[in-house]
Design an enzyme around this catalytic site. Sequence first.
Site, PDB file in Angstrom:
ATOM      1  N   CYS A   1       0.866  -1.186   0.000  1.00 14.94           N
ATOM      2  CA  CYS A   1       0.000   0.000   0.000  1.00 14.94           C
ATOM      3  C   CYS A   1       0.902   1.234   0.000  1.00 14.94           C
ATOM      4  O   CYS A   1       2.050   1.159  -0.455  1.00 14.94           O
ATOM      5  CB  CYS A   1      -0.994  -0.031   1.157  1.00 14.94           C
ATOM      6  SG  CYS A   1      -0.265   0.000   2.811  1.00 14.94           S
TER       7      CYS A   1
ATOM      8  N   ASN B   1       2.173   1.427   4.526  1.00 19.78           N
ATOM      9  CA  ASN B   1       2.432   0.172   5.255  1.00 19.78           C
ATOM     10  C   ASN B   1       2.158   0.305   6.759  1.00 19.78           C
ATOM     11  O   ASN B   1       2.814  -0.311   7.581  1.00 19.78           O
ATOM     12  CB  ASN B   1       3.850  -0.353   5.012  1.00 19.78           C
ATOM     13  CG  ASN B   1       4.071  -1.804   5.453  1.00 19.78           C
ATOM     14  OD1 ASN B   1       5.108  -2.146   5.979  1.00 19.78           O
ATOM     15  ND2 ASN B   1       3.088  -2.657   5.241  1.00 19.78           N
TER      16      ASN B   1
ATOM     17  N   ARG C   1      -3.550  -0.488   5.394  1.00 22.96           N
ATOM     18  CA  ARG C   1      -4.188  -1.524   4.561  1.00 22.96           C
ATOM     19  C   ARG C   1      -3.342  -2.771   4.380  1.00 22.96           C
ATOM     20  O   ARG C   1      -3.816  -3.893   4.635  1.00 22.96           O
ATOM     21  CB  ARG C   1      -4.547  -0.939   3.178  1.00 22.96           C
ATOM     22  CG  ARG C   1      -5.639   0.090   3.242  1.00 22.96           C
ATOM     23  CD  ARG C   1      -5.731   0.851   1.946  1.00 22.96           C
ATOM     24  NE  ARG C   1      -4.542   1.689   1.734  1.00 22.96           N
ATOM     25  CZ  ARG C   1      -4.280   2.379   0.645  1.00 22.96           C
ATOM     26  NH1 ARG C   1      -5.099   2.293  -0.381  1.00 22.96           N
ATOM     27  NH2 ARG C   1      -3.197   3.121   0.555  1.00 22.96           N
TER      28      ARG C   1
ATOM     29  N   ASP D   1      -8.147   3.967   0.923  1.00 17.66           N
ATOM     30  CA  ASP D   1      -7.225   4.376   1.987  1.00 17.66           C
ATOM     31  C   ASP D   1      -8.028   4.915   3.172  1.00 17.66           C
ATOM     32  O   ASP D   1      -8.722   5.919   3.042  1.00 17.66           O
ATOM     33  CB  ASP D   1      -6.300   5.457   1.428  1.00 17.66           C
ATOM     34  CG  ASP D   1      -5.173   5.821   2.376  1.00 17.66           C
ATOM     35  OD1 ASP D   1      -5.260   5.457   3.572  1.00 17.66           O
ATOM     36  OD2 ASP D   1      -4.225   6.462   1.919  1.00 17.66           O
TER      37      ASP D   1
HETATM   38  P1  4NP Z   1      -1.839   2.873   4.126  1.00 13.99           P
HETATM   39  O1  4NP Z   1      -2.425   4.269   4.669  1.00 13.99           O
HETATM   40  O2  4NP Z   1      -1.266   3.144   2.753  1.00 13.99           O
HETATM   41  O3  4NP Z   1      -3.071   2.018   4.060  1.00 13.99           O
HETATM   42  O4  4NP Z   1      -0.826   2.411   5.147  1.00 13.99           O
HETATM   43  C1  4NP Z   1      -1.648   5.428   4.746  1.00 13.99           C
HETATM   44  C2  4NP Z   1      -0.796   5.602   5.815  1.00 13.99           C
HETATM   45  C3  4NP Z   1      -0.052   6.765   5.917  1.00 13.99           C
HETATM   46  C4  4NP Z   1      -0.154   7.741   4.951  1.00 13.99           C
HETATM   47  C5  4NP Z   1      -1.018   7.550   3.875  1.00 13.99           C
HETATM   48  C6  4NP Z   1      -1.756   6.394   3.774  1.00 13.99           C
HETATM   49  N1  4NP Z   1       0.596   8.929   5.062  1.00 13.99           N
HETATM   50  O5  4NP Z   1       0.440   9.814   4.210  1.00 13.99           O
HETATM   51  O6  4NP Z   1       1.400   9.060   6.002  1.00 13.99           O
END
Ligand code: 4NP
Length: 168
Positions: free
Chosen positions: A21, A24, A27, A133
């Site tokens: 994703c 990390n 998701r 997300d």
């Molecule tokens: P993930 O969600 O891709 O599902 O882990 C996110 C976690 C952090 C961020 C964006 C999406 N971020 O911008 O820090």
Amino acid sequence: MATSRLPAPRTPGHYRVALVCLGNICRSPMAHVVLESRLADAGLDDRVEVVSAGTGGWHVGDPMDRRAAATLSAAGYDPSRHRARQYDRTWPEAYDVVLVMDATNLDDVGGRTERVGLFRDLDPVDPGSEVPDPYYGGDDGFEEVLAMVERTSDAVTAELAAALEDPA
Ligand code: 4NP
């Protein structure tokens, strides 16, 4: 003879899955924990290796987002061992399949190939959709992700069993 919708393993009898994703921490870690649980239930945990990573490096070394961890814990899973890592462009050559959560992740890893696709390609409900997300939303977004990840992990586990049965 079973035919899998996943690519054949490079090493017969052993399968390596990478889940990807953006960060990390939400998701792909949820998918990682749930898929490993399903594989253990199916007795496939000694033959299937699962890793996860984010295309971005902001959270490297961090534990799971606390909302993702709470959602998993409430459903009986153990989120405690996760530490975020960053995706490496060599992974499509190292892993048997790379399954990403959304279209941006797919672009970021260089697009769809025989060994790279969307995790929800195997979702029996709305196959080919994205895992949205949940990072900037509310707790219900994490519940929605868990439901998608649970039913898709069931399907991925069945396809892994078939891929391990097929002659390489
Ligand atoms: P993930 O969600 O891709 O599902 O882990 C996110 C976690 C952090 C961020 C964006 C999406 N971020 O911008 O820090």
